[in-house]
Write a protein that holds these residues in place. Structure first.
Motif, short mmCIF file in Angstrom:
data_model
loop_
_atom_site.label_atom_id
_atom_site.label_comp_id
_atom_site.label_asym_id
_atom_site.label_seq_id
_atom_site.Cartn_x
_atom_site.Cartn_y
_atom_site.Cartn_z
N VAL A 129 -1.34 13.90 -16.80
CA VAL A 129 -2.16 14.52 -15.76
C VAL A 129 -2.04 16.03 -15.84
CG1 VAL A 129 -2.02 12.53 -14.23
CG2 VAL A 129 -0.33 14.33 -14.01
N ASN A 130 -3.16 16.70 -15.70
CA ASN A 130 -3.22 18.16 -15.72
C ASN A 130 -3.36 18.66 -14.30
OD1 ASN A 130 -3.65 20.87 -16.20
ND2 ASN A 130 -5.75 20.62 -16.97
N ARG A 131 -2.31 19.25 -13.76
CA ARG A 131 -2.35 19.72 -12.38
C ARG A 131 -2.96 21.12 -12.27
NH1 ARG A 131 -1.84 16.22 -8.54
NH2 ARG A 131 -0.25 17.24 -7.26
N ASN A 132 -3.31 21.72 -13.38
CA ASN A 132 -3.92 23.05 -13.38
C ASN A 132 -5.40 22.98 -12.98
OD1 ASN A 132 -1.69 24.74 -14.58
ND2 ASN A 132 -1.91 23.21 -16.20
N GLU A 133 -5.88 24.06 -12.43
CA GLU A 133 -7.29 24.14 -12.08
C GLU A 133 -8.12 24.72 -13.21
OE1 GLU A 133 -7.61 26.16 -8.35
OE2 GLU A 133 -7.16 24.33 -7.22
N TRP A 158 0.85 -1.18 0.00
CA TRP A 158 0.00 0.00 0.00
C TRP A 158 0.89 1.24 0.00
CZ3 TRP A 158 -4.49 -0.68 4.06
CH2 TRP A 158 -5.34 -1.68 3.62
N GLY A 159 0.39 2.31 -0.56
CA GLY A 159 1.08 3.60 -0.47
C GLY A 159 0.18 4.58 0.26
N LYS A 160 0.79 5.49 1.02
CA LYS A 160 0.02 6.44 1.82
C LYS A 160 0.66 7.83 1.73
CE LYS A 160 -0.96 2.93 5.38
NZ LYS A 160 -2.34 3.06 5.84
N HIS A 161 -0.09 8.81 2.20
CA HIS A 161 0.43 10.17 2.40
C HIS A 161 1.09 10.70 1.12
CE1 HIS A 161 -0.51 9.19 6.47
NE2 HIS A 161 0.47 8.31 6.57
N ILE A 162 0.29 10.78 0.08
CA ILE A 162 0.79 11.18 -1.23
C ILE A 162 1.11 12.67 -1.23
CG2 ILE A 162 0.25 11.25 -3.70
CD1 ILE A 162 0.61 8.44 -2.33
N PRO A 163 2.30 13.07 -1.72
CA PRO A 163 2.64 14.50 -1.76
C PRO A 163 1.64 15.28 -2.62
CG PRO A 163 4.58 13.14 -2.19
CD PRO A 163 3.39 12.22 -2.21
N THR A 164 1.46 16.52 -2.29
CA THR A 164 0.52 17.37 -3.02
C THR A 164 1.24 18.44 -3.84
OG1 THR A 164 0.28 18.79 -1.09
CG2 THR A 164 -1.31 17.01 -1.33
N ASP A 165 2.55 18.32 -4.01
CA ASP A 165 3.27 19.27 -4.86
C ASP A 165 2.67 19.28 -6.26
OD1 ASP A 165 5.98 19.74 -3.17
OD2 ASP A 165 5.34 17.66 -3.04
N VAL A 166 2.81 20.42 -6.94
CA VAL A 166 2.33 20.51 -8.32
C VAL A 166 3.02 19.47 -9.19
CG1 VAL A 166 2.21 21.97 -10.37
CG2 VAL A 166 1.70 22.94 -8.12
N ILE A 167 4.32 19.30 -9.00
CA ILE A 167 5.05 18.28 -9.75
C ILE A 167 4.80 16.93 -9.08
CG2 ILE A 167 7.32 17.50 -10.52
CD1 ILE A 167 8.26 20.41 -10.22
N PRO A 168 4.23 15.96 -9.77
CA PRO A 168 3.96 14.67 -9.13
C PRO A 168 5.26 13.94 -8.80
CG PRO A 168 3.44 14.59 -11.48
CD PRO A 168 3.76 16.01 -11.17
N ALA A 169 5.26 13.27 -7.66
CA ALA A 169 6.44 12.54 -7.20
C ALA A 169 6.49 11.16 -7.84
CB ALA A 169 6.41 12.41 -5.68
N VAL A 170 7.70 10.61 -7.91
CA VAL A 170 7.92 9.26 -8.42
C VAL A 170 8.07 8.30 -7.25
CG1 VAL A 170 9.56 7.77 -9.64
CG2 VAL A 170 8.90 9.97 -10.61
#
Length: 730
Positions: A376-380, A261-273
């Motif tokens: 993925v589009n991180r823009n609103e 399982w993965g948890k606590h996903i970062p919310t930075d604009v740039i998605p993490a690997v």
């Protein structure tokens, strides 16, 4: 006067410049233990923009260097691990790489088990998930926490206590397999305070999995399931996939933990690997965000990384349903994954593929026949026009998978620029088919995706709402002018019904705990001024002797008799137990006794009022903690006999009601919603299993109650739950 050096004097040397480093790497990561994600390919700007200037971060100039440097890092790190991917190549484990949508399922869920018909309803459960978000690839059957610790039954005994026992559970597994769904069961390293299993956990869980035909084991609270579990399963000829709840702390565990399982996903604009995915692209993580109400960030992360999701909605009896928008998003992601499963686990995966638009990110998943890009589009806001720039080969064909259409590339300099629309905070997917290659059923798949895309995700509701409950009605009894034998009259009065649910998890969520008739939603904290009519209440809990009289007079025997009066011997309580509270009786058994006696179970607020009176005291005897007023705690691993119901007269309430706290829990009201049934338990018990804070919490204070999930009488009965009765007053 001139500053020039005198004739013949050498000119001064410029300041020294050190030779450049021979090492070209721009990105570094220690080979010591580190976190679940790799560093981003761009750094946050310095002060004063570190919190407000992330828009300045641009990965495009540095993405290729990032991939180069972390390929080098991966090569060395795998060497340091002594890495072998042999378990990922075992045919019996191939399904784990296609386990895209996983779900933890509470066995108490009414879509899974029908308590009225007394049968499992696997098809109903799966049909609901397919209708809402496209279904699941695996399920985790959860039958332990939060009820474990109510008595001394351990995690393995609770599996055997499910309706039909292990034979019934084996049929459940077969029903899931019939629908193409793999089955996990849990193991808890912290369950060392209940009855000992007699063998190591890895032996016990492997045997259980083999007996019921389970496919995998979820390691609750594990940061990497130990190798002993894999070895134990292989030793008995029943290979299992292991899935720790958290990212393995030791990267070496990646070799036998084929999932996580993965948890606590970062919310930075740039998605993490994901570090695990980078080290072993065939490793399948399922991201778990049990309390999430907006899953967009989760879905961006999984689609960018090519990993799966844990679509867990029944959280310990709190219903956290995916919103319509999130459910439809998951359906579309899973549809693409299931059509192109080999791409998602491509060993040549490349994150941070070249994109055109600001804050739009892509990953490249190549195979010999075709290449998949997830976007993925991180823009609103929506982004249309050019999106990807990819290397082009003559005869290569391109398709917009997300919208179900062919793409016409703009070609220049050996590159193809691909244009397609992206919704606000949306998704895209592109497939490039190599010259002379065909993709099976591609036209059919495109038609399906085109049909889905006709409904924009942004047109669907993202509003979360709690699931409302109802309290189960209680029929009135014949009114009595005076208290029947063994009962105490509780006069009419007004008091503050103030009680807090002691559930370990759930924060202060709407939807947690119970919803009383005067409340708009379930919630943890309850405070209501109540006018209580007069009623009568048993002075003591119902004893074994009294319950024996009921059986002798009525001939009662429950249809589900598993654990019914488990502590009795030859149809009678053990010698010396006559005045002890009867236990191992279900809520249904207690109601049957009450009906025979011309009584009913007390409403929870009646129990509370009878225990507390009108002064708001914390315990029946007052505000001071008084050990002599209740039984001595049992902190052992097995149950000891309850005290006699009249053993602690100091524990009497203002109305003279006895044995209210600390001997055995007492049944009161039942609550239910569309998915879960639960009972409000009062008074706590003497049993205090040690070694873990995950055991069923006690509630000795009168401003506390326990929430006990209900499934079927055989599982619900407990050696630490009894009851007392009430009757109406005229």
């Amino acid at each position: 006067m001139s500053d020039a050096p005198a004739a013949g004097t050498p000119a001064p040397l410029p300041p020294p410049q050190r030779a450049p480093s021979a090492h070209a790497a721009e990105f570094q990561l220690s080979h010591a233990r580190n976190g679940p994600h790799l560093p981003l390919p761009a750094s946050a700007p310095g002060w004063p923009f570190q919190n407000i200037g992330h828009w300045k971060m641009d990965i495009r100039p540095r993405a290729e260097a990032w991939r180069r440097d972390f390929r080098d890092w991966r090569r060395e790190h795998l060497t340091r691990m002594g890495y072998s991917g042999a378990n990922y190549e075992r045919p019996e484990f191939a399904w784990a790489q296609r386990n895209f949508v996983h779900a933890q399922m509470m066995v108490e869920d009414r879509f899974f088990y029908d308590p009225v018909a007394r049968r499992y309803t696997v098809d109903r459960y799966l049909d609901d998930l397919e209708a809402r978000f496209g279904g699941i690839d695996s399920v985790l059957l959860w039958y332990v926490y939060p009820n474990v610790g109510i008595d001394d039954r351990n995690q393995f005994e609770l599996a055997a206590d499910l309706p039909g026992g292990l034979a019934g559970l084996k049929q459940v597994v077969a029903d899931f397999h019939r629908r193409g769904v793999k089955v996990f069961i849990p193991t808890m390293p912290w369950d060392n305070g209940t009855c000992p299993a007699g063998v190591p956990d890895w032996v016990a869980i492997a045997r259980l999995a083999k007996e019921i035909g389970a496919d995998g084991v979820n390691g609750d609270t594990y940061s990497g399931v130990p190798r002993a579990f894999l070895d134990a399963a292989d030793a008995i000829g029943h290979p299992l996939v292991f899935q720790p709840e958290a990212v393995p702390l030791s990267d070496e565990a990646l070799m036998w933990n084929l999932q996580s399982w993965g948890k606590h996903i970062p919310t930075d604009v740039i998605p993490a690997v994901s570090k695990l995915k980078w080290l072993e692209p065939r490793h399948m993580s399922n991201i778990e965000n049990r309390w999430g109400r907006d899953r967009t960030n989760d879905f961006h992360y999984i689609f960018f990384n090519g990993i799966g999701y844990n679509a867990w909605e029944n959280i310990w009896g709190v219903w956290n349903q995916l919103t319509p928008r999130d459910a439809e998003t998951l359906r579309r992601i899973a549809t693409i994954y299931r059509q192109f499963p080999s791409h998602v686990v491509s060993l040549d995966w490349e994150p941070y593929a070249t994109t055109v638009q600001h804050s739009v990110f892509a990953s490249r998943f190549p195979t010999a026949d075709s290449t998949l890009w997830t976007v993925v589009n991180r823009n609103e806001y929506e982004v249309a026009g050019d999106q990807l720039v990819v290397a082009h080969r003559e005869g290569r064909r391109y398709f917009d998978l997300w919208n179900g259409s062919a793409l016409t590339p703009r070609l220049a300099g050996g590159q193809a620029t691909l244009a397609f629309p992206l919704e606000s905070r949306g998704f895209g997917a592109v497939l490039a088919v190599e010259p002379g290659r065909e993709v099976a059923d591609l036209e059919k798949f495109l038609a399906r995706m085109a049909a889905l895309a006709r409904t924009p995700l942004q047109s669907l509701s993202a509003t979360w709402r709690p699931l409302l409950q109802e309290i189960v009605p209680v029929a009135p009894t014949r009114p009595h002018a005076t208290a029947p034998h063994g009962m105490v009259t509780i006069p009419a009065g007004e008091f503050d019904f103030k009680v807090l649910g002691v559930e370990i998890e759930g924060f202060t969520w709407s939807g947690l705990d119970f919803q009383y008739p005067w409340e708009s939603t379930p919630r943890r904290a309850h405070w209501h001024r109540l006018q209580v009519p007069a009623f009568h209440l048993d002075r003591f809990p119902v004893t074994n002797a009294e319950f024996k009289a009921f059986l002798d007079a009525s001939g009662y025997h429950p249809a589900d008799d598993h654990h019914f009066l488990r502590h009795w011997q030859h149809g009678a309580p053990p010698a010396g137990w006559e005045k002890k509270p009867v236990t191992w009786v279900s809520l249904e058994d207690a109601r049957a006794y009450a009906a025979w006696a011309g009584k009913r179970l007390p409403r929870e607020w009646e129990w509370h009022y009878a225990a507390q009176g009108t002064d708001g005291r914390l315990y029946p005897w007052g505000n001071d903690w008084r050990p002599a007023a209740m039984p001595k705690p049992n902190r052992g691993r097995t149950l000891t006999p309850p005290d006699d119901v009249d053993a602690h007269p100091e524990g009497a309430s203002p109305f003279g009601v006895m044995d209210l706290v600390g001997n055995v829990w007492q049944w009161t009201d039942e609550f239910r919603d569309a998915h879960t049934r639960a009972a409000a338990l009062r008074g706590g018990s003497a049993y205090q299993p040690q070694t873990s804070h995950w055991y069923f919490p006690q509630a000795y204070q009168l401003d506390q109650h326990g929430k006990y999930l209900l499934m079927a009488p055989g599982k619900d009965r407990s050696g630490m739950i009894g009851f007392r009765c009430a009757a109406d007053a005229s």
